[in-house]
Motif scaffolding. Structure first.
Motif, mmCIF file in Angstrom:
data_model
loop_
_atom_site.group_PDB
_atom_site.id
_atom_site.type_symbol
_atom_site.label_atom_id
_atom_site.label_comp_id
_atom_site.label_asym_id
_atom_site.label_seq_id
_atom_site.Cartn_x
_atom_site.Cartn_y
_atom_site.Cartn_z
ATOM 1 N N ALA A 1 0.843 -1.192 0.000
ATOM 2 C CA ALA A 1 0.000 0.000 0.000
ATOM 3 C C ALA A 1 0.878 1.241 0.000
ATOM 4 N N SER A 2 0.886 1.954 -1.114
ATOM 5 C CA SER A 2 1.668 3.182 -1.221
ATOM 6 C C SER A 2 0.741 4.382 -1.086
ATOM 7 N N TYR A 3 1.083 5.271 -0.160
ATOM 8 C CA TYR A 3 0.321 6.496 0.121
ATOM 9 C C TYR A 3 -1.184 6.319 -0.100
ATOM 10 N N PRO A 4 -1.850 5.478 0.693
ATOM 11 C CA PRO A 4 -3.244 5.132 0.430
ATOM 12 C C PRO A 4 -4.208 6.311 0.591
ATOM 13 N N ALA A 5 -5.177 6.347 -0.285
ATOM 14 C CA ALA A 5 -6.226 7.360 -0.260
ATOM 15 C C ALA A 5 -7.340 6.962 0.704
ATOM 16 N N TYR A 6 -8.314 7.839 0.810
ATOM 17 C CA TYR A 6 -9.499 7.639 1.655
ATOM 18 C C TYR A 6 -9.105 7.244 3.084
ATOM 19 N N SER A 7 -8.068 7.912 3.578
ATOM 20 C CA SER A 7 -7.520 7.600 4.896
ATOM 21 C C SER A 7 -7.930 8.663 5.907
ATOM 22 N N ASP A 8 -8.658 8.270 6.929
ATOM 23 C CA ASP A 8 -9.052 9.185 7.999
ATOM 24 C C ASP A 8 -9.708 10.436 7.402
ATOM 25 N N VAL A 9 -10.734 10.209 6.587
ATOM 26 C CA VAL A 9 -11.287 11.300 5.765
ATOM 27 C C VAL A 9 -12.057 12.343 6.561
ATOM 28 N N THR A 10 -12.373 12.088 7.816
ATOM 29 C CA THR A 10 -13.066 13.108 8.607
ATOM 30 C C THR A 10 -12.104 14.074 9.282
ATOM 31 N N GLY A 11 -10.831 14.005 8.929
ATOM 32 C CA GLY A 11 -9.836 14.865 9.563
ATOM 33 C C GLY A 11 -10.186 16.339 9.520
ATOM 34 N N TYR A 12 -10.689 16.815 8.377
ATOM 35 C CA TYR A 12 -10.967 18.249 8.256
ATOM 36 C C TYR A 12 -12.051 18.715 9.219
ATOM 37 N N LEU A 13 -12.903 17.823 9.659
ATOM 38 C CA LEU A 13 -13.909 18.192 10.651
ATOM 39 C C LEU A 13 -13.309 18.319 12.044
ATOM 40 N N HIS A 14 -12.055 17.904 12.189
ATOM 41 C CA HIS A 14 -11.367 17.965 13.479
ATOM 42 C C HIS A 14 -10.167 18.908 13.426
#
Length: 456
Positions: A338-351
């Motif tokens: 897995a290289s630089y995987p997407a859709y990772s911890d996608v709620t970050g911007y809400l925090h």
């Protein structure tokens, strides 16, 4: 977000694990190997760096960015830059400064918790725009995800797998002689997948199968794609090295159509597909994608030349997301790349911190949270977030992350890596943006050879 390849000198990355991997404390209670790629001074006109060679600090430590121009003669008045400096993907407002001949030092923004701080610099020199960036890591091994884990996560995906099993696969192969050679036989593969949304007609997945012409048996590798819409030609070069490989597309369209069609879909009907039906976990676009990847594993596991032992899931960016998901949901997978995987911890911007691609819930220039109304979308995202699949990995993992990556930000990718409890190997490349180097590909080849018992 398609992973790209670029050339940079071997000495700049030095990805040979025998030199890079060092023992490190377990981040999630299991053995872990961490290799940090050496930071090599740039010979570019604009040079942006930090005062530590590995760009890595503990929370509370002081860090200083350095900006310098490689110019002769140097302008007497210095060079004017515009810059942004702040947390990963939240670098803040643009400011200006003058860089004298000896360079300019800028202190890093203080962080109260583990994370990344980035400096983005732009200048016009001799009529040409110059851009550079550097990113400081603060206790990255201690970043924890903010995404929630649904109580019925496992039950939900068990139900989805039952829905997939109820659809006849109808595996169909079509020879691709133009892609084949003396060592490898290449074919186009298509098979049935679940309906999108549920209750409709089955959809299809298309891909390219590359099989060594020898008797075998061989290990098998599922190669899942980065984001976007494009055609595929398989990986006969990998098959020539003794692997059965299946490279799939995810959008239910053939993978050998004219490039213009993919371009039009990418900017038309399939633009922002990653947000389609995000407010409904049973109809979200990625439901069909995830289940299609699992069926691709089914095909490899029944192939007559598979060795019956080694089944690998491999991908970068969105492909890293899909590789982790497939490995978590299919116990037959024996290794994950897995290289630089997407859709990772996608709620970050809400925090108040960076979330993974595709930047769900990020604020716009006016400070408004996007993807409104968010509640149902947040709920759905938890069932598809890479972090919740990463918790369930069992097979060994090779993982790759770059500090300068602004597509799949390191805050998000390290949050995922830190929850993995399977045996893990991590390659950190401080200077790396959202690209894959030939040296990193060579690392993958060596690691896979070790996993399947082949000669590296």
């Amino acid at each position: 977000m398609k992973p790209l390849t670029f050339t940079k000198p071997l000495a700049a990355t030095l990805l040979a694990f025998s030199h890079l991997i060092v023992a490190a404390p377990a981040l999630a209670g299991t053995p872990v190997k961490i290799g940090t790629v050496a930071v090599v001074p740039s010979d570019a006109t604009l040079q942006v760096s930090l005062d530590r060679a590995d760009w890595t600090y503990a929370v509370g430590q002081a860090a200083t960015f350095r900006v310098k121009f490689n110019l002769a003669p140097y302008p007497a008045e210095g060079v004017t830059i515009s810059y942004r400096l702040g947390p990963d993907m939240l670098e803040g407002a643009e400011r200006t400064a003058i860089v004298p001949e000896q360079g300019l030092s800028l202190p890093a923004t203080a962080l109260a918790q583990p994370g990344f701080v980035r400096l983005l610099v732009k200048a016009t020199v001799q009529g040409k725009v110059q851009e550079g960036r550097a990113t400081a890591a603060f206790s990255p091994q201690n970043i924890v995800p903010v995404q929630t884990e649904p109580a019925d996560f496992d039950q939900f995906w068990q139900a989805q797998k039952r829905a997939l099993a109820a659809v006849a696969p109808q595996f169909t192969l079509t020879p691709a002689p133009a892609l084949s050679n003396e060592q490898v036989e290449v074919s186009y593969l298509t098979f049935q997948n679940v309906a999108q949304p549920p209750g409709g007609r089955p959809t299809r997945i298309y891909g390219v199968l590359s099989v060594p012409r020898g008797a075998g048996p061989y290990p098998a590798v599922l190669q899942v794609p980065g984001a976007g819409v494009r055609g595929y030609k398989g990986t006969p070069e990998m098959a020539a090295n003794g692997y059965v490989t299946l490279q799939i597309g995810i959008h239910g369209i053939p993978v050998n159509l004219p490039d213009e069609l993919y371009e039009q879909l990418n900017f038309g009907a399939l633009e922002s597909y990653n947000r389609y039906n995000l407010d409904n976990r049973n109809a979200y676009y990625y439901r069909r994608v995830y289940l299609g990847a699992l069926r691709a594993l089914d095909y490899l596991a029944q192939h007559p030349k598979w060795d019956g032992k080694n089944l690998v899931a491999q991908g970068g960016s969105q492909g890293g997301q899909l590789a982790i998901m497939a490995s978590a949901l299919d116990a037959r997978v024996t290794a994950t790349v897995a290289s630089y995987p997407a859709y990772s911890d996608v709620t970050g911007y809400l925090h108040g911190r960076a979330g993974g691609w595709p930047g769900l819930f990020r604020q716009d220039a006016q400070g408004r949270v996007q993807d409104q109304p968010v509640d149902a979308k947040v709920t759905t995202s938890a069932y598809y977030d890479t972090v919740n699949f990463a918790r369930r990995l069992r097979a060994p993992v090779l993982y790759y992350a770059g500090f300068n990556d602004m597509v799949t930000p390191p805050t998000s990718t390290l949050a995922v890596f830190n929850v993995i409890t399977a045996p893990r190997e991590l390659v950190l490349d401080p200077q790396q943006v959202h690209l894959t180097t030939p040296e990193h590909r060579a690392t993958i080849e060596r690691w896979l050879a070790q996993q399947v018992g082949a000669k590296p």
